[in-house]
Design a protein around this motif. Structure first.
Motif, PDB file in Angstrom:
ATOM      1  N   VAL A 173       0.903  -1.386  -0.081  1.00  0.00           N
ATOM      2  CA  VAL A 173      -0.048  -0.178   0.051  1.00  0.00           C
ATOM      3  C   VAL A 173       0.742   1.299  -0.305  1.00  0.00           C
ATOM      4  N   ALA A 174       0.199   2.442  -0.661  1.00  0.00           N
ATOM      5  CA  ALA A 174       0.977   3.433  -0.727  1.00  0.00           C
ATOM      6  C   ALA A 174      -0.247   4.551  -0.341  1.00  0.00           C
ATOM      7  N   VAL A 175       0.469   5.708   0.464  1.00  0.00           N
ATOM      8  CA  VAL A 175      -0.450   6.688   0.687  1.00  0.00           C
ATOM      9  C   VAL A 175       0.201   7.978   0.779  1.00  0.00           C
ATOM     10  N   TRP A 176      -0.279   8.921   0.232  1.00  0.00           N
ATOM     11  CA  TRP A 176      -0.032  10.430   0.026  1.00  0.00           C
ATOM     12  C   TRP A 176      -1.082  11.404   0.514  1.00  0.00           C
ATOM     13  N   VAL A 177      -0.326  12.146   1.632  1.00  0.00           N
ATOM     14  CA  VAL A 177      -1.256  13.322   2.080  1.00  0.00           C
ATOM     15  C   VAL A 177      -0.698  14.758   1.648  1.00  0.00           C
ATOM     16  N   GLU A 178      -1.409  15.462   0.878  1.00  0.00           N
ATOM     17  CA  GLU A 178      -0.908  16.695   0.482  1.00  0.00           C
ATOM     18  C   GLU A 178      -0.832  17.458   1.833  1.00  0.00           C
ATOM     19  N   GLY A 179       0.303  18.386   1.974  1.00  0.00           N
ATOM     20  CA  GLY A 179       0.700  19.149   3.013  1.00  0.00           C
ATOM     21  C   GLY A 179       0.552  18.502   4.352  1.00  0.00           C
ATOM     22  N   GLY A 180       0.974  17.049   4.317  1.00  0.00           N
ATOM     23  CA  GLY A 180       0.950  16.150   5.353  1.00  0.00           C
ATOM     24  C   GLY A 180       2.458  16.494   6.253  1.00  0.00           C
ATOM     25  N   ILE A 181       3.280  17.293   5.628  1.00  0.00           N
ATOM     26  CA  ILE A 181       4.424  17.633   6.435  1.00  0.00           C
ATOM     27  C   ILE A 181       5.472  16.264   6.581  1.00  0.00           C
ATOM     28  N   THR A 182       5.340  15.355   7.525  1.00  0.00           N
ATOM     29  CA  THR A 182       5.873  14.272   7.422  1.00  0.00           C
ATOM     30  C   THR A 182       5.194  13.007   7.216  1.00  0.00           C
ATOM     31  N   GLY A 183       5.827  11.810   6.694  1.00  0.00           N
ATOM     32  CA  GLY A 183       4.671  10.766   6.185  1.00  0.00           C
ATOM     33  C   GLY A 183       4.616   9.968   7.315  1.00  0.00           C
TER      34      GLY A 183
END
Length: 575
Positions: free
Chosen positions: A549-559
């Motif tokens: 799985v891969a997750v991307w969060v816009e403006g999430g700062i740190t993964g």
């Protein structure tokens, strides 16, 4: 239309049957009967009535007129041999004369309705029916006549099967086909019907179904809105849109599938019972993906694949009505790309896991200064520790061991990045370009520079790293034209990548978010700079068992802090 051989054989039977049921009259009887027939013919010529005309029209095997015989006409058309009765019935069926075919059975209405239903359910565009040799008469006086049905099914191809007709004498009507649903197909009953499920291709849209055939409703799975208008647009070339299907036996009342009867053309197993597009999605995992991103206030995307097959098992976008960033995103993946970087360094023999490469606070490459997220520094650290702690400076210092083309080559040849993927929907298949200078080379190695990815491509990277083999992500069952990577990772490289990703969970940047998950879990976090004064994006990629799985969060700062809880929620359901 009947073929010439059919007509000729039928006429042979007529000549035989005109002289009696057993064909053993003497020559004198034949001459006398012939004279009687001549008198009858003369009467017809002078117009003795419509009933006689109807009889001759029905009895003409070469006629293609769609007659609608009355009861008296059907009686007049009574056959004089079992084989001929079967041929007449098959002939009317072949030309699409449902009323005429029904009139040659013991239940004209039921037979005619069943023939219409068969034709509609299977989407028959043409048919060819051939009778075999009649079997010996049975104790009850009936005779079995085998036949072959060769049906051309629209958008699927040709389907051939065999059946058997039961023919017997009916009082005052001669030989007729005994009506039962099995007269049309041996598996039919009074409560079932046959239905064609064409293989999907070309056109998208329509209802979506999980791999097991269960429906994926728009209400329960809002993120799939992105698929409903575009699925299968890349599935097959247009000229291959009509290429096979599955014949199902379904309940006549509910349309629920009873069993699969046959496949036509290309095989597509267990299609959904009520139509639509059958995908590789897993309903349980799709629900978990929807929940995982649903509570996020920031724009977020998730994609997950089955490692052993490349099947896409879940995707989610928040907001669900927004763009399909899970498949179409073109943004830097940050340190998650270090999986590919590590594979390249290991493949080239430039480093090993226990080599003390250090992780300084800063490093220079090509005149650019590189630092680590949150100021991390491990001066005596091994490559394994540097990977677990996501040290940019370590990678910058190691960039001199690679050429500008090495990273791009491994990304394409082993991980499939930039290949011509046939996912079943329009997708962006990633980009890791050849570095033209030392600065670009170092930036590419940490997933910045001109590298562009999305959750789908990064989930595939994780799957390839764990298994060692690129399996192209795809959404359609039995997807054709899957792109194949030119080569595999060596077993040694794949094994060490698993060790590195496991260390991220046990002692690195994913320990707080994923450390509590049981089982075989590996991960990589990423903090991706986007420039323009915007906050960094947060990434996390991971595997658990056979799911990547891969997750991307816009403006999430740190993964770890932004994408980590989403990954944990999803993988918790996958365990």
């Amino acid at each position: 239309m009947r073929d010439a051989e059919h007509d000729r054989n039928y006429q042979d039977d007529r000549e035989y049957d005109d002289y009696g049921d057993d064909g053993h009259h003497e020559h004198e009887d034949r001459r006398r009967n012939g004279w009687v027939f001549l008198v009858l013919a003369l009467l017809l010529i002078v117009g003795t009535g419509y009933g006689a005309y109807s009889f001759l029209l029905q009895d003409d095997p070469s006629s293609t007129t769609k007659a609608n015989p009355t009861a008296s006409g059907a009686a007049g058309a009574a056959e004089q041999s079992p084989r001929n009765a079967a041929r007449r019935f098959l002939g009317e069926w072949q030309t699409g004369n449902w009323t005429g075919a029904g009139a040659l059975t013991t239940d004209p209405n039921a037979a005619g309705a069943a023939l219409v239903g068969l034709d509609d359910g299977l989407r028959v565009s043409s048919r060819r029916l051939t009778a075999g040799e009649a079997q010996p008469e049975r104790p009850d006086g009936s005779v079995l006549v085998p036949f072959e049905a060769r049906l051309t099914l629209k958008d699927a191809g040709e389907w051939t099967y065999t059946g058997t007709l039961t023919v017997a004498r009916a009082p005052g009507r001669g030989y007729l086909v005994g009506w039962a649903p099995t007269a049309l197909h041996p598996e039919l009953t009074s409560t079932t019907r046959l239905k064609l499920m064409p293989n999907q291709g070309g056109a998208g849209g329509g209802d979506l179904h999980a791999k097991d055939g269960s429906a994926l409703s728009p209400t329960e799975y809002p993120s799939l809105a992105a698929l409903r208008t575009g699925l299968a647009s890349k599935a097959r070339p247009a000229e291959q849109a009509a290429s096979g299907g599955t014949v199902l036996l379904v309940d006549a009342g509910t349309s629920a599938t009873v069993r699969q009867v046959a496949t036509v053309g290309e095989v597509q197993t267990a299609p959904p019972a009520d139509g639509g597009v059958r995908t590789t999605l897993d309903a349980k995992l799709q629900a978990a993906a929807e929940r995982a991103v649903g509570g996020e206030s920031r724009t977020t995307s998730l994609a997950a694949v089955r490692i052993g097959t490349g099947e896409i098992v879940a995707l989610a976008n928040n907001p669900a009505s927004g763009p399909n960033n899970a498949f179409l995103g073109t943004t830097p993946p940050g340190s998650t790309l270090k999986i590919v970087t590590a594979a390249t360094l290991l493949t080239k023999g430039a480093v090993d896991l226990d080599d003390k490469v250090g992780c300084p606070e800063s490093a220079n490459a090509g005149g650019m200064r590189f630092t680590n997220s949150e100021g991390r520094a491990f001066p005596e650290g091994t490559f394994k520790l540097a990977f677990a702690q996501s040290c940019n400076t370590t990678m910058a210092n190691l960039s001199g061991k690679l050429t500008g083309a090495d990273l791009a080559g491994i990304a394409h040849d082993c991980f499939g990045i930039g290949g011509d993927w046939k996912t079943g929907i329009v997708s962006f298949d990633g980009r890791v370009p050849v570095a033209t200078d030392d600065t670009m080379k170092a930036a590419n190695m940490i997933g910045q520079g001109q590298v562009q990815m999305n959750p789908l491509t990064m989930a595939s990277v994780v799957a390839t790293a764990k298994s060692g083999t690129f399996r192209q992500p795809h959404l359609l069952v039995d997807q054709e034209g899957l792109w194949r990577a030119p080569r595999q990772l060596s077993p040694g490289v794949s094994s060490r990548l698993r060790t590195l990703m496991r260390s991220v969970v046990t002692e690195g940047t994913a320990r707080d978010s994923l450390g509590g998950l049981g089982g075989d879990v590996g991960a990589k976090t990423g903090t991706a700079e986007v420039g323009g004064g915007k906050p960094n994006n947060g990434w996390m990629v991971a595997y658990r068992g056979d799911i990547a799985v891969a997750v991307w969060v816009e403006g999430g700062i740190t993964g770890g802090r932004s994408a980590g809880p989403i990954v944990k929620s999803f993988l918790g359901a996958a365990g």
